[in-house]
Design a protein around this motif. Structure first.
Motif, mmCIF file in Angstrom:
data_model
loop_
_atom_site.group_PDB
_atom_site.id
_atom_site.type_symbol
_atom_site.label_atom_id
_atom_site.label_comp_id
_atom_site.label_asym_id
_atom_site.label_seq_id
_atom_site.Cartn_x
_atom_site.Cartn_y
_atom_site.Cartn_z
ATOM 1 N N ILE A 242 36.434 43.013 42.277
ATOM 2 C CA ILE A 242 36.011 41.967 41.348
ATOM 3 C C ILE A 242 34.922 42.566 40.466
ATOM 4 O O ILE A 242 34.013 43.226 40.954
ATOM 5 N N VAL A 243 35.030 42.353 39.159
ATOM 6 C CA VAL A 243 33.984 42.792 38.239
ATOM 7 C C VAL A 243 33.352 41.546 37.634
ATOM 8 O O VAL A 243 34.044 40.722 37.028
ATOM 9 N N GLU A 245 30.388 39.948 35.126
ATOM 10 C CA GLU A 245 29.469 40.264 34.029
ATOM 11 C C GLU A 245 29.260 39.052 33.137
ATOM 12 O O GLU A 245 30.135 38.191 33.002
ATOM 13 N N VAL A 249 35.413 38.963 29.055
ATOM 14 C CA VAL A 249 36.243 39.794 29.930
ATOM 15 C C VAL A 249 37.004 40.842 29.128
ATOM 16 O O VAL A 249 37.641 41.732 29.693
ATOM 17 N N GLY A 254 34.337 45.074 32.934
ATOM 18 C CA GLY A 254 35.634 44.877 33.573
ATOM 19 C C GLY A 254 36.722 45.673 32.893
ATOM 20 O O GLY A 254 37.606 46.246 33.554
ATOM 21 N N SER A 255 36.691 45.724 31.581
ATOM 22 C CA SER A 255 37.666 46.527 30.845
ATOM 23 C C SER A 255 37.476 48.008 31.120
ATOM 24 O O SER A 255 38.455 48.751 31.295
ATOM 25 N N SER A 258 38.886 48.744 34.529
ATOM 26 C CA SER A 258 40.349 48.637 34.517
ATOM 27 C C SER A 258 40.995 49.809 33.788
ATOM 28 O O SER A 258 42.028 50.335 34.222
ATOM 29 N N VAL A 269 42.269 44.423 40.006
ATOM 30 C CA VAL A 269 40.938 44.195 39.451
ATOM 31 C C VAL A 269 40.884 42.770 38.909
ATOM 32 O O VAL A 269 41.681 42.389 38.052
ATOM 33 N N LYS A 271 38.605 40.026 36.924
ATOM 34 C CA LYS A 271 37.466 40.021 35.999
ATOM 35 C C LYS A 271 36.840 38.625 35.917
ATOM 36 O O LYS A 271 37.521 37.651 35.577
ATOM 37 N N GLY A 273 33.981 36.662 33.915
ATOM 38 C CA GLY A 273 33.169 36.733 32.708
ATOM 39 C C GLY A 273 33.579 35.595 31.787
ATOM 40 O O GLY A 273 34.176 34.603 32.223
ATOM 41 N N GLN A 275 35.935 33.931 29.335
ATOM 42 C CA GLN A 275 37.381 34.068 29.152
ATOM 43 C C GLN A 275 37.802 33.829 27.693
ATOM 44 O O GLN A 275 38.388 32.799 27.350
#
Length: 307
Positions: A242-243, A245, A249, A254-255, A258, A269, A271, A273, A275
């Motif tokens: 799980i990322v 931030e 996203v 997260g990017s 990934s 993964v 994410k 954050g 959306q």
């Protein structure tokens, strides 16, 4: 103890006011960016460029060419957005030692609303060649990061927050740019977090442990360059990541995680954050709840992944 990373930024600058090459610039927001203390302590090294962020970055570039190490301060939405061309061409293209100190990042700017909440700034800075991106988790890490930046070659984007956050480190330790840290061990899954989401992730890990799910928590205060070694270890040793931030996203940490894993060790993964939405006006804690930047959401996502 709670303290905003922007407050730690201002206090740390004062500590280094006698450093010969240090100069501080601001775009008429010194009370908010907390550089006002430095302006009083070292007025000859402080430059208020007014409401003219592009001019401020251009001036910072000129000072850097003259051997100074400028910290250019303003709100993240103005620096990453309004002064993007100057950051790209005047600073990064020339590989200058300029720190873009961007405060009031993310939705926890609060009542100022979506127009002032930078949720795409990391994405913008990530695509600039040679740009280092640092997003400290607490006041102690902010101070240590600034000390490291003063020895760093090339441009730096230092992302700082408005909201006071809990201290997650017991004491200040050397900050190594490009190196993340493991704050909690666990092999059932991994939570990678940055900025204020580190404290939320640690609290979520505590709740998960009570349910028999032991997750590791990694603090990625440097977003670029990414600590690829620690990401790879987490992917190899745990079944999912799980990322978390306080950023869109799209294009953020997260990017980055990934993108790296897709070519090196494909795995799940998740994410957490913003959306693909703009922010809105509201109290910071209410906004965190609305956008899912909470202990509860992290915990729920982890439980679902663990099934």
């Amino acid at each position: 103890m709670k303290k905003a990373t922007r407050q730690a930024y201002g206090e740390t600058l004062i500590k280094y006011k006698d450093k010969k090459e240090l100069v501080v610039l601001d775009a008429d927001l010194s009370a908010a960016t907390k550089t006002d203390g430095f302006s009083k302590e070292a007025p000859e090294k402080f430059f208020n460029l007014g409401i003219a962020e592009a001019d401020m970055i251009g001036t910072a570039a000129g000072l850097a060419l003259g051997g100074k190490r400028p910290f250019a301060s303003s709100f993240a939405i103005f620096e990453a957005g309004r002064a993007y061309e100057q950051i790209r061409n005047a600073v990064a293209y020339q590989k200058l030692n300029v720190t873009i100190a961007a405060t009031h990042a993310g939705i926890t700017v609060g009542e100022d609303g979506g127009s002032h909440q930078a949720i795409e700034d990391i994405a913008l800075m990530r695509v600039i060649p040679g740009m280092t991106i640092i997003n400290p988790s607490d006041d102690l890490e902010t101070e240590a990061a600034i000390e490291a930046i003063m020895q760093q070659e090339g441009p730096v984007y230092l992302r700082l927050g408005r909201l006071a956050v809990a201290r997650i480190h017991e004491q200040k330790k050397p900050f190594i740019i490009g190196q993340a840290e493991m704050l909690r061990q666990g092999n059932d899954g991994t939570i990678i977090a940055t900025g204020l989401m580190v404290q939320e992730s640690l609290a979520a890990a505590e709740q998960l442990a009570q349910q028999g799910i032991e997750v590791r928590v990694l603090n990625f205060s440097t977003i670029k360059p990414l600590d690829e070694e620690l990401v790879l270890r987490a992917a190899q040793e745990t079944p999912w990541l799980i990322v978390a931030e306080e950023h869109s996203v799209i294009g953020g940490l997260g990017s980055a995680v990934s993108e790296f894993l897709s070519e090196n060790y494909p795995t799940k993964v998740i994410k957490i954050g913003i959306q693909d939405k703009f922010g809105q006006s509201g109290e910071p804690e209410v906004l965190k709840e609305f956008y899912g930047l909470t202990i509860k959401n992290i915990t729920e996502k982890a439980i679902q992944a663990a099934k």
